[in-house]
Scaffold this motif. Structure first.
Motif, PDB file in Angstrom:
ATOM      1  N   GLU A 168       0.974  -1.095   0.013  1.00  0.00           N
ATOM      2  CA  GLU A 168       0.204   0.040   0.155  1.00  0.00           C
ATOM      3  C   GLU A 168       0.940   1.436   0.074  1.00  0.00           C
ATOM      4  OE1 GLU A 168      -3.432   2.239   2.582  1.00  0.00           O
ATOM      5  OE2 GLU A 168      -2.212   0.642   3.615  1.00  0.00           O
ATOM      6  N   MET A 169       1.966   1.453   1.055  1.00  0.00           N
ATOM      7  CA  MET A 169       2.615   2.489   0.879  1.00  0.00           C
ATOM      8  C   MET A 169       3.391   2.718  -0.756  1.00  0.00           C
ATOM      9  SD  MET A 169       6.149   3.622   0.937  1.00  0.00           S
ATOM     10  CE  MET A 169       6.929   2.015   0.562  1.00  0.00           C
ATOM     11  N   ALA A 170       3.886   1.576  -1.225  1.00  0.00           N
ATOM     12  CA  ALA A 170       4.449   1.803  -2.311  1.00  0.00           C
ATOM     13  C   ALA A 170       3.503   2.234  -3.545  1.00  0.00           C
ATOM     14  CB  ALA A 170       5.255   0.356  -3.002  1.00  0.00           C
ATOM     15  N   ALA A 171       2.291   1.672  -3.523  1.00  0.00           N
ATOM     16  CA  ALA A 171       1.274   2.221  -4.548  1.00  0.00           C
ATOM     17  C   ALA A 171       1.019   3.600  -4.543  1.00  0.00           C
ATOM     18  CB  ALA A 171       0.139   1.340  -4.327  1.00  0.00           C
ATOM     19  N   ILE A 172       0.569   3.888  -2.971  1.00  0.00           N
ATOM     20  CA  ILE A 172       0.615   5.465  -2.756  1.00  0.00           C
ATOM     21  C   ILE A 172       1.690   6.365  -3.149  1.00  0.00           C
ATOM     22  CG2 ILE A 172      -0.033   7.354  -1.330  1.00  0.00           C
ATOM     23  CD1 ILE A 172      -1.611   5.113   0.458  1.00  0.00           C
ATOM     24  N   GLN A 187      10.116 -11.263   1.120  1.00  0.00           N
ATOM     25  CA  GLN A 187       8.859 -11.008   0.844  1.00  0.00           C
ATOM     26  C   GLN A 187       8.538  -9.493   0.928  1.00  0.00           C
ATOM     27  OE1 GLN A 187       8.684 -14.444   0.673  1.00  0.00           O
ATOM     28  NE2 GLN A 187       6.316 -13.910   1.643  1.00  0.00           N
ATOM     29  N   LEU A 188       9.202  -8.627   1.537  1.00  0.00           N
ATOM     30  CA  LEU A 188       8.845  -7.183   1.382  1.00  0.00           C
ATOM     31  C   LEU A 188       9.360  -6.674   0.069  1.00  0.00           C
ATOM     32  CD1 LEU A 188       9.595  -6.256   5.305  1.00  0.00           C
ATOM     33  CD2 LEU A 188       7.400  -6.666   4.097  1.00  0.00           C
ATOM     34  N   ALA A 189      10.304  -7.081  -0.477  1.00  0.00           N
ATOM     35  CA  ALA A 189      10.891  -6.740  -1.749  1.00  0.00           C
ATOM     36  C   ALA A 189       9.845  -6.991  -2.873  1.00  0.00           C
ATOM     37  CB  ALA A 189      12.078  -7.512  -2.129  1.00  0.00           C
ATOM     38  N   ARG A 190       9.302  -8.195  -2.701  1.00  0.00           N
ATOM     39  CA  ARG A 190       8.048  -8.469  -3.711  1.00  0.00           C
ATOM     40  C   ARG A 190       6.786  -7.627  -3.520  1.00  0.00           C
ATOM     41  NH1 ARG A 190       9.397 -13.571  -1.638  1.00  0.00           N
ATOM     42  NH2 ARG A 190      10.323 -15.033  -3.165  1.00  0.00           N
ATOM     43  N   ALA A 191       6.459  -7.243  -2.393  1.00  0.00           N
ATOM     44  CA  ALA A 191       5.549  -6.235  -2.139  1.00  0.00           C
ATOM     45  C   ALA A 191       5.692  -4.830  -2.522  1.00  0.00           C
ATOM     46  CB  ALA A 191       5.075  -6.290  -0.522  1.00  0.00           C
ATOM     47  N   VAL A 194       7.561  -3.920  -4.967  1.00  0.00           N
ATOM     48  CA  VAL A 194       7.715  -3.848  -6.358  1.00  0.00           C
ATOM     49  C   VAL A 194       6.119  -3.761  -6.993  1.00  0.00           C
ATOM     50  CG1 VAL A 194       8.185  -5.135  -8.569  1.00  0.00           C
ATOM     51  CG2 VAL A 194      10.057  -5.032  -6.753  1.00  0.00           C
ATOM     52  N   LYS A 195       5.428  -4.865  -6.332  1.00  0.00           N
ATOM     53  CA  LYS A 195       4.037  -4.990  -6.779  1.00  0.00           C
ATOM     54  C   LYS A 195       3.077  -3.552  -6.563  1.00  0.00           C
ATOM     55  CE  LYS A 195      -0.169  -7.780  -6.031  1.00  0.00           C
ATOM     56  NZ  LYS A 195      -0.860  -8.833  -5.547  1.00  0.00           N
ATOM     57  N   GLY A 196       3.515  -2.947  -5.402  1.00  0.00           N
ATOM     58  CA  GLY A 196       2.924  -1.882  -5.327  1.00  0.00           C
ATOM     59  C   GLY A 196       3.290  -0.624  -6.091  1.00  0.00           C
ATOM     60  N   TYR A 197       4.566  -0.554  -6.360  1.00  0.00           N
ATOM     61  CA  TYR A 197       4.991   0.413  -7.504  1.00  0.00           C
ATOM     62  C   TYR A 197       4.662   0.022  -8.888  1.00  0.00           C
ATOM     63  CZ  TYR A 197       8.503   2.176  -4.013  1.00  0.00           C
ATOM     64  OH  TYR A 197       9.236   2.514  -2.826  1.00  0.00           O
ATOM     65  N   ALA A 206       9.866  -0.006 -10.965  1.00  0.00           N
ATOM     66  CA  ALA A 206      10.836  -0.114  -9.802  1.00  0.00           C
ATOM     67  C   ALA A 206      12.231  -0.516 -10.087  1.00  0.00           C
ATOM     68  CB  ALA A 206      10.209  -1.217  -8.814  1.00  0.00           C
ATOM     69  N   CYS A 207      13.053   0.145  -9.413  1.00  0.00           N
ATOM     70  CA  CYS A 207      14.731  -0.223  -9.710  1.00  0.00           C
ATOM     71  C   CYS A 207      15.144  -0.688  -8.470  1.00  0.00           C
ATOM     72  CB  CYS A 207      15.390   0.921  -9.987  1.00  0.00           C
ATOM     73  SG  CYS A 207      16.994   0.792 -10.203  1.00  0.00           S
ATOM     74  N   VAL A 208      15.391  -2.046  -8.434  1.00  0.00           N
ATOM     75  CA  VAL A 208      16.091  -2.839  -7.298  1.00  0.00           C
ATOM     76  C   VAL A 208      17.329  -2.370  -7.216  1.00  0.00           C
ATOM     77  CG1 VAL A 208      16.475  -4.854  -8.428  1.00  0.00           C
ATOM     78  CG2 VAL A 208      15.961  -4.953  -5.858  1.00  0.00           C
ATOM     79  N   LYS A 209      17.738  -2.212  -5.864  1.00  0.00           N
ATOM     80  CA  LYS A 209      19.321  -1.651  -5.717  1.00  0.00           C
ATOM     81  C   LYS A 209      19.802  -2.230  -4.140  1.00  0.00           C
ATOM     82  CE  LYS A 209      17.791   2.879  -3.678  1.00  0.00           C
ATOM     83  NZ  LYS A 209      17.865   4.245  -3.785  1.00  0.00           N
ATOM     84  N   HIS A 210      21.034  -2.186  -4.076  1.00  0.00           N
ATOM     85  CA  HIS A 210      22.132  -1.921  -4.906  1.00  0.00           C
ATOM     86  C   HIS A 210      23.002  -3.178  -5.071  1.00  0.00           C
ATOM     87  CE1 HIS A 210      21.440   1.737  -2.338  1.00  0.00           C
ATOM     88  NE2 HIS A 210      21.869   2.541  -3.481  1.00  0.00           N
ATOM     89  N   PHE A 211      23.171  -3.385  -6.411  1.00  0.00           N
ATOM     90  CA  PHE A 211      23.466  -4.603  -6.779  1.00  0.00           C
ATOM     91  C   PHE A 211      25.060  -4.730  -6.704  1.00  0.00           C
ATOM     92  CE2 PHE A 211      23.698  -8.666  -9.373  1.00  0.00           C
ATOM     93  CZ  PHE A 211      23.012  -9.602  -8.783  1.00  0.00           C
TER      94      PHE A 211
END
Length: 715
Positions: free
Chosen positions: A114-118, A160-164, A166-169, A183-188
């Motif tokens: 929800e946070m990511a979607a908003i 689990q939270l990484a998936r959430a 990305v889905k929200g964004y 979404a851009c996942v970091k830092h690799f």
């Protein structure tokens, strides 16, 4: 635009246009005010032609400006290719939510989504297309300033939270849903393991640790569909990430099957020179393009050198074409060819950004992130009690954190304001109270208020500048003047509740005599309201730590899933010749998963089937009961230990968790399933598999207080 059309577009591009497509420039280069871009242009030695061709843009803000920049950009681009507008939307755009480390303490994928979607909605309507989030770097060292951007120390919870996030964004249809961003996942990769907790420092990890602990979070975000990956600043085992072919070609591309865009962090390609693996910008460009970095952020190694390297035959032009193709494909995935102003809308921006609905969500999420660390029956505050709120955090609006780009402190609710809305018996001062050097007048006022009150809320913590990027600390205690203030106030009123605003786990041993300690983190725009509602019992605290708090900085890194030793402390903690400290325990003061509530919950009756096989999961159950008069949200945590493995295994590893709500007196039987795949780990040959033999199943409210049973894995 179909993929064939993207290929056709690539074929029309000149070599120069292709190279410049790999360049990302900051918003200043596209300003309509000449004085704002003259300096940056000169610093990078750029021509207006190169600026016109740079493929992506960083940090444009607001729908009106986004539309203007895109319109002028496309008018100046021969093929009318749109730019992508990117920015750091880490835990909110204008409506600021708790920092990611605090979001981790919710242990709630739906809340995080929800946070990511908003955040995405506010960013998208303001004209942005990509956020540099989620940061999924696993962190075990609280000295590292960027720990605030992580969701904690555990690979499973992070995943689990990484998936959430990305889905929200991104939602389910990024191309057509213009309220979402990529979404851009970091830092690799493994940025969070910086030696000594010092930002930008090197990382030295075994491949086993890298694969078991650090890579799963990235993999989870990619499996959820994240469109971009950002390189990390650090060297990993002697090779800087931005020039690390093994990381990006072998692991990211081949093993993880990622076909999206790789972007450098700010200036990271040119930093290959400072690392000492490239002698100049030309060699840095060669290393980065061969490693698979598609976009260069804010340096010009590619722009200055790639054409020459290709013409010399030192770099295969196919590497350039692959990078450009990925960037164009991202633009297509975002729908920018059909709708270059995607989502930007001045009228909707006014209605959506920082709306009341979003502020309400920010308050609710902040309440779920707050962790009650200690309570000697002083909380919740009772109706009619006179409460003094004192200390540097009492009236502070500096509670957004270091990565709240568009957040405004003027719109933020302080604790004193939040408490005053709930109670008419609140006392708070008017003297400015500095976090480091409070004036004698401010201290005298705090003492005077403490004398008049039944209870004292002492609001302490870090300023936002004390954590975040480039904010590593060798000491993780609070400033000495805050500690002194606590002991001074104790002389006048012993009923002290300490609340803490901060961006990292702290050594809180100086406050052992406090009657209660409440970890509020940097809670965001509605932080004062959220914290007040927790303190006054409007909401029952439910946050659980996503990262351990040490007894002393000397224990750092201290984390729950430690490996066993040949002389285990647990077997004989009073013996000298075991793995231990002489002056403190091996354990965290407040361990991973820990958090109190105003209720009392019991765990009993852990029952397991005795055997688990490849085909049949382990079935277990445990009874959870709320023996108090308040409803409670409980996070049931499930851990496993492999007692005999090919490699030394951790003493416990989180395998699942479930949030449940219990009414007063309510009892629930929770069913637990563990599959063979959850028991796999990285063996000596770097392959994931499980071992036959005996395991322990542990269930409880945190990583320390657990019921234990045993079971067998059979083939």
């Amino acid at each position: 635009m179909t993929n064939d059309k993207v290929i056709a577009l690539l074929e029309q591009m000149t070599l120069e246009e292709k190279v410049d497509q790999l360049l990302q420039l900051a918003a200043a280069f596209y300003s309509d005010k000449a004085e704002e871009k003259t300096g940056p242009m000169s610093d990078l030695g750029l021509t207006q032609e190169t600026i016109n061709l740079a493929g992506t843009t960083l940090g444009v803000s607001g729908a009106k400006e986004a539309i203007r920049v895109q319109k002028e950009y496309m008018a100046n681009n021969r093929l009318h290719i749109p730019t992508i507008l990117m920015a750091d939307i880490i835990h909110g755009f204008r409506t600021i939510f708790p920092i990611p480390l605090a979001l981790g303490c919710t242990w709630d994928e739906k809340v995080v989504e929800e946070m990511a979607a908003i955040s995405a909605h506010e960013a998208a309507v303001s004209g942005l297309h990509v956020t540099f989030s989620p940061m999924v770097d696993l962190v075990r060292d609280p000295r590292w300033g960027r720990v605030m951007e992580s969701t904690g120390e555990d690979a499973y919870l992070n995943s689990q939270l990484a998936r959430a996030l990305v889905k929200g964004y991104q939602g389910d249809d990024l191309k057509n849903d213009v309220s979402r961003v990529a979404a851009c996942v970091k830092h690799f990769a493994a940025y969070g393991a910086a030696i000594g907790g010092r930002d930008y420092n090197s990382v030295d990890l075994s491949e086993q640790q890298l694969r078991e602990q650090y890579l799963p979070g990235y993999k989870a975000a990619l499996d959820a569909g994240a469109k971009l990956v950002m390189t990390s600043f650090n060297a990993l085992n002697g090779v800087p990430a931005t020039g690390n072919k093994w990381l990006f070609r072998d692991i990211l591309r081949r093993e993880f099957n990622f076909d999206g865009v790789v972007i450098s962090d700010w200036g990271a390609i040119q930093e290959l020179i400072a690392h000492g693996v490239a002698k100049d910008k030309k060699q840095a460009a060669k290393l980065a393009i061969e490693a698979g970095v598609d976009i260069e952020m804010m340096t010009t190694c590619y722009t200055d050198s790639l054409e020459e390297l290709i013409n010399e035959g030192a770099v295969d032009v196919r590497l350039l074409d692959e990078a450009v193709m990925r960037i164009l494909q991202l633009k297509d995935d975002l729908g920018l060819f059909e709708n270059p102003y995607r989502g930007a809308d001045e009228e909707k921006e006014v209605a959506i950004v920082f709306s009341q609905e979003h502020q309400d969500a920010a308050k609710d999420i902040a309440k779920k992130a707050i962790v009650l660390l200690k309570n000697e029956e002083i909380l919740p505050i009772k109706k009619g009690e006179t409460v003094a709120i004192v200390g540097p955090g009492a009236n502070s609006r500096d509670i957004l954190g270091a990565w709240s780009w568009q957040g405004k402190q003027s719109e933020t609710v302080s604790l004193a304001e939040g408490a005053s809305a709930l109670s008419s018996s609140v006392l708070f001062g008017t003297e400015p109270f500095d976090y480091f050097t409070p004036s004698d007048t401010a201290i005298d006022e705090a003492i005077s208020l403490a004398k008049k009150a039944d209870k004292v809320i002492l609001s302490l913590g870090e300023t936002s500048e004390m954590s975040g990027e480039a904010a590593s600390r060798s000491s993780i205690r609070l400033p000495k003047e805050q500690i002194k203030l606590f002991h001074t106030l104790q002389k006048y009123n012993s009923e002290i509740i300490v609340t803490v605003y901060n961006g990292r786990p702290l050594d809180l041993s100086d406050f052992d005599d406090a009657k209660a300690i409440v970890e509020a983190w940097f809670p965001g725009s509605q932080g004062g309201n959220a914290l007040a509602e927790i303190l006054w019992g409007i909401s029952n605290p439910s946050g659980r730590l996503s990262m351990s708090f040490p007894e002393s900085v000397g224990q750092v890194p201290v984390y729950y899933n430690v490996e066993n030793t040949g002389r285990p402390y647990e077997v004989a903690p009073d013996e000298k010749y075991v793995s231990k400290y002489l002056d403190c325990s091996n354990y965290a003061k407040y361990p991973f998963g820990f958090g109190l509530s105003y209720s009392h919950v019991t765990y009993s009756g852990l029952v397991t089937s005795s055997k688990l096989s490849m085909e049949k999961p382990l079935e277990a159950s445990v009874t959870i009961k709320n023996t108090s008069s308040l409803p409670v949200e409980e996070t049931v945590q499930v851990y496993v230990r492999d007692l005999v493995g090919e490699r030394v295994r951790p003493l416990k590893e989180l395998k699942s968790f479930e949030k449940i709500t219990l009414e007063p007196g309510e009892e629930k039987k929770i069913l637990i399933h563990i599959t063979e795949s959850q028991l796999r780990y990285v063996h000596i040959d770097n392959q994931w598999r499980s071992d036959e033999g005996e395991f322990q199943l542990m269930v409880g409210p945190n990583s320390r207080d657990l019921l234990t049973s045993t079971f067998q894995l059979i083939r």
